[in-house]
Enzyme design. Structure first.
Site, PDB file in Angstrom:
ATOM      1  N   HIS A 310      90.563 113.053  24.898  1.00 56.09           N
ATOM      2  CA  HIS A 310      91.354 112.763  23.703  1.00 56.09           C
ATOM      3  C   HIS A 310      92.806 113.031  24.032  1.00 56.09           C
ATOM      4  O   HIS A 310      93.104 113.970  24.769  1.00 56.09           O
ATOM      5  CB  HIS A 310      90.891 113.663  22.537  1.00 56.09           C
ATOM      6  CG  HIS A 310      91.339 113.164  21.209  1.00 56.09           C
ATOM      7  ND1 HIS A 310      92.592 113.414  20.726  1.00 56.09           N
ATOM      8  CD2 HIS A 310      90.707 112.406  20.290  1.00 56.09           C
ATOM      9  CE1 HIS A 310      92.709 112.830  19.541  1.00 56.09           C
ATOM     10  NE2 HIS A 310      91.581 112.204  19.259  1.00 56.09           N
ATOM     11  N   ASP A 368      83.449 110.472  18.649  1.00 53.42           N
ATOM     12  CA  ASP A 368      82.742 109.203  18.837  1.00 53.42           C
ATOM     13  C   ASP A 368      81.497 109.335  19.686  1.00 53.42           C
ATOM     14  O   ASP A 368      80.638 108.460  19.676  1.00 53.42           O
ATOM     15  CB  ASP A 368      83.672 108.177  19.497  1.00 53.42           C
ATOM     16  CG  ASP A 368      84.768 107.784  18.553  1.00 53.42           C
ATOM     17  OD1 ASP A 368      84.452 107.529  17.392  1.00 53.42           O
ATOM     18  OD2 ASP A 368      85.933 107.746  18.969  1.00 53.42           O
TER      19      ASP A 368
HETATM   20  N1  ACO Z   1      86.430 109.644  31.583  1.00 47.84           N
HETATM   21  C1  ACO Z   1      86.870 109.958  32.810  1.00 47.84           C
HETATM   22  N2  ACO Z   1      88.122 110.350  33.111  1.00 47.84           N
HETATM   23  C2  ACO Z   1      88.984 110.418  32.073  1.00 47.84           C
HETATM   24  C3  ACO Z   1      88.593 110.107  30.748  1.00 47.84           C
HETATM   25  C4  ACO Z   1      87.261 109.720  30.522  1.00 47.84           C
HETATM   26  N3  ACO Z   1      86.844 109.433  29.308  1.00 47.84           N
HETATM   27  N4  ACO Z   1      89.667 110.270  29.943  1.00 47.84           N
HETATM   28  C5  ACO Z   1      90.679 110.659  30.721  1.00 47.84           C
HETATM   29  N5  ACO Z   1      90.269 110.742  32.011  1.00 47.84           N
HETATM   30  C6  ACO Z   1      91.062 111.220  33.154  1.00 47.84           C
HETATM   31  C7  ACO Z   1      92.052 110.151  33.611  1.00 47.84           C
HETATM   32  O1  ACO Z   1      91.499 109.314  34.609  1.00 47.84           O
HETATM   33  C8  ACO Z   1      93.172 111.018  34.132  1.00 47.84           C
HETATM   34  O2  ACO Z   1      92.809 111.503  35.392  1.00 47.84           O
HETATM   35  P1  ACO Z   1      93.927 111.738  36.545  1.00 47.84           P
HETATM   36  O3  ACO Z   1      94.809 112.804  36.001  1.00 47.84           O
HETATM   37  O4  ACO Z   1      93.152 112.130  37.754  1.00 47.84           O
HETATM   38  O5  ACO Z   1      94.651 110.419  36.704  1.00 47.84           O
HETATM   39  C9  ACO Z   1      93.199 112.218  33.171  1.00 47.84           C
HETATM   40  O6  ACO Z   1      91.841 112.322  32.696  1.00 47.84           O
HETATM   41  C10 ACO Z   1      94.144 112.038  31.999  1.00 47.84           C
HETATM   42  O7  ACO Z   1      93.847 110.789  31.377  1.00 47.84           O
HETATM   43  P2  ACO Z   1      94.842 109.965  30.477  1.00 47.84           P
HETATM   44  O8  ACO Z   1      94.378 108.537  30.429  1.00 47.84           O
HETATM   45  O9  ACO Z   1      96.248 110.230  30.902  1.00 47.84           O
HETATM   46  O10 ACO Z   1      94.619 110.641  29.063  1.00 47.84           O
HETATM   47  P3  ACO Z   1      95.085 110.055  27.682  1.00 47.84           P
HETATM   48  O11 ACO Z   1      95.425 111.219  26.832  1.00 47.84           O
HETATM   49  O12 ACO Z   1      96.113 109.001  27.840  1.00 47.84           O
HETATM   50  O13 ACO Z   1      93.749 109.329  27.169  1.00 47.84           O
HETATM   51  C11 ACO Z   1      91.895 108.640  25.924  1.00 47.84           C
HETATM   52  C12 ACO Z   1      93.046 109.655  26.044  1.00 47.84           C
HETATM   53  C13 ACO Z   1      92.443 107.217  25.811  1.00 47.84           C
HETATM   54  C14 ACO Z   1      91.113 108.958  24.640  1.00 47.84           C
HETATM   55  C15 ACO Z   1      90.976 108.767  27.169  1.00 47.84           C
HETATM   56  O14 ACO Z   1      90.499 110.096  27.292  1.00 47.84           O
HETATM   57  C16 ACO Z   1      89.810 107.776  27.143  1.00 47.84           C
HETATM   58  O15 ACO Z   1      89.994 106.621  27.549  1.00 47.84           O
HETATM   59  N6  ACO Z   1      88.616 108.228  26.678  1.00 47.84           N
HETATM   60  C17 ACO Z   1      87.487 107.344  26.550  1.00 47.84           C
HETATM   61  C18 ACO Z   1      87.602 106.526  25.287  1.00 47.84           C
HETATM   62  C19 ACO Z   1      87.348 107.325  24.039  1.00 47.84           C
HETATM   63  O16 ACO Z   1      86.386 108.058  23.936  1.00 47.84           O
HETATM   64  N7  ACO Z   1      88.240 107.158  23.052  1.00 47.84           N
HETATM   65  C20 ACO Z   1      88.113 107.791  21.738  1.00 47.84           C
HETATM   66  C21 ACO Z   1      89.292 108.591  21.398  1.00 47.84           C
HETATM   67  S1  ACO Z   1      89.004 109.460  19.924  1.00 47.84           S
HETATM   68  C22 ACO Z   1      89.304 108.396  18.692  1.00 47.84           C
HETATM   69  O17 ACO Z   1      89.967 107.393  18.798  1.00 47.84           O
HETATM   70  C23 ACO Z   1      88.688 108.749  17.400  1.00 47.84           C
END
Ligand code: ACO
Length: 434
Positions: A310, A368
């Protein structure tokens, strides 16, 4: 704006020239640097893709402490609201700022209930959609179309009309959502039944058919009510920011909420529970999990663990804890306790909470992760999951929109950019281009 300028100041030094900026404090949470005069004083903009360090407004509605895993609506912890209240009480709280007295609650429930029916012409409007249209596509269109049916409440300068528009959307969006579902599965629309609670009425509009009695299961109605509470607001997330930006131009509230629904549709936002369920089905069985986790850790695969991580929560999402308990209750009640996806979900959660890849990145299950399994057990197809999210979030969007309209510091949202395209060049006649 109630934020206080504090004694701290922030100093930025560019090319040897120092400029001071005020630091503002809210009631709780990190201070913010007021950079409103940055461009005037330095000729520079800030660069913050995804707004990871940017506070876009001063708000009194929802507070999140992502590190501690805390979510408060108007100061009240989400756990207490979900345990003790109902969804319409949460709606009142978000809209008006205080919990209602018994009289205020009854009056509010009555007012919402009065607006549950949609204009009969709406049913004909639906006939224009393909039967296989995604219900979210139907929602974006039909909520936007409300402005054409209720033009009398599009005057945003009139507080009374703003409140009528708000009531209309809280009451009618569930009706439209149920109609989108019925249209998709080829069943007749079911009119709202105002003697039922908000959640029970929604279940009835979705699952009742004219040819037989539909008995509302109180466990499912209660679970749905809690799901609505958990999703009612979440501070300045992507769809809420979309609603605020759309509203900042003076657009009517129906158009603004339709914009929010469009944004919510994306898989990184409201579409995540649908994606999480698809991921569990794709994994298929517990023994395939290690292989899947390997893919998630491989950057080149672009595979993410859906329902994890998140932007704000770097701890267990407090909503996910409540959702997990509800998930077990609903599965037991509906006889889906042996759903093959549940052991996969539990094992994934266990791995993610113990594997250094997820621990180091603070990737915890979000709301979710469990909501998809729960909604599936209740009988909703995956295409309806984000629609249910939109039904719940409507009140949050409206409360945030209304707060923005009343903010004396409100301006049209107009970010700037770092331009890296072509510099000025002369037009070349088509015949001379190579
Ligand atoms: N699975 C695996 N790795 C992940 C995930 C994930 N779900 N989420 C983040 N990471 C990793 C990234 O690859 C990154 O790794 P790195 O530092 O080695 O490059 C690190 O964690 C940081 O990730 P970011 O993308 O910078 O985090 P951000 O805060 O931008 O993303 C997000 C948040 C979009 C929710 C992301 O965690 C994601 O895509 N999750 C899956 C989708 C999801 O469940 N969304 C629901 C959100 S809640 C809602 O809307 C109610």
């Amino acid at each position: 704006m109630d934020a206080k300028t504090n004694t701290k100041k922030a100093t930025l030094t560019v090319d040897g020239k120092s400029v001071d900026f005020p630091v503002l404090s809210g009631s709780v949470g990190p201070d913010v640097i007021d950079i409103g005069k940055l461009y005037a004083q330095t000729g520079m903009f800030t660069y913050d893709p995804g707004f990871t360090s940017t506070g876009s407004c001063d708000s009194k509605i929802t507070y999140i402490d992502g590190d501690a895993g805390i979510l408060l609506y108007r100061g009240y912890p989400i756990e207490q609201l979900a345990e003790k209240g109902d969804f319409l009480e949460t709606c009142y709280l978000l809209l008006y700022g205080e919990l209602p007295t018994p009289l205020q609650k009854k009056d509010f429930d009555d007012r919402v209930t009065r607006h549950t029916m949609v204009h009969e012409q709406m049913a004909r409007f639906f006939q224009g959609f393909r039967r296989d249209a995604h219900p979210m596509a139907v929602m974006v269109a039909s909520v936007g179309a409300l402005a054409a049916f209720y033009n009398d409440s599009t005057d945003i300068s009139d507080p009374k009309q703003r409140m009528i528009a708000s009531m209309r959307m809280i009451a009618k969006i569930p009706t439209l959502a149920a109609m989108a579902f019925k249209y998709n599965i080829g069943q007749p629309f079911v009119y709202p039944k105002n003697s039922l609670s908000f959640a029970a009425n929604f279940l009835n509009m979705c699952f009742a058919v004219p040819c037989e009695d539909y008995k509302i299961n109180p466990v499912l109605a209660e679970a749905l009510d809690k799901i609505f509470i958990l999703h009612a607001d979440h501070e300045q997330n992507a769809s809420t920011s979309t609603v605020r930006i759309a509203g900042s131009s003076g657009a009517n509230p129906f158009a603004c909420i339709a914009a929010g629904i469009a944004c919510l549709w994306g898989p990184a936002h409201g579409g995540a529970n649908e994606a999480a369920l698809a991921m569990l089905a794709e994994i298929g069985s517990v023994d395939k999990i290690p292989e899947f986790i390997k893919k998630v850790k491989d950057k080149d695969s672009k595979v993410r663990l859906m329902g994890f991580g998140h932007r704000v929560y770097k701890n267990y999402d407090p909503r996910a804890k409540i959702m997990q308990q509800m998930c077990h209750k609903v599965l037991k009640e509906t006889g889906h306790a042996n759903d093959p996806l549940l052991p996969i979900a539990l094992e994934l959660e266990k791995i993610a909470l113990s594997d250094p890849y997820f621990i180091d990145r603070k990737l915890y299950p979000n709301v979710d992760f469990y909501s998809g399994i729960t909604l599936k057990a209740m009988g909703f197809p995956t295409s309806m999951f984000t629609v249910l999210f939109a039904v719940a979030r409507t009140v949050g969007w409206i409360s945030q929109w209304s707060e923005m309209i009343q903010d004396p510091h409100q301006k049209i949202g107009r970010p700037r950019q770092l331009y890296s395209g072509a510099t000025s060049r002369d037009y070349v006649d088509i015949g001379k281009r190579k």
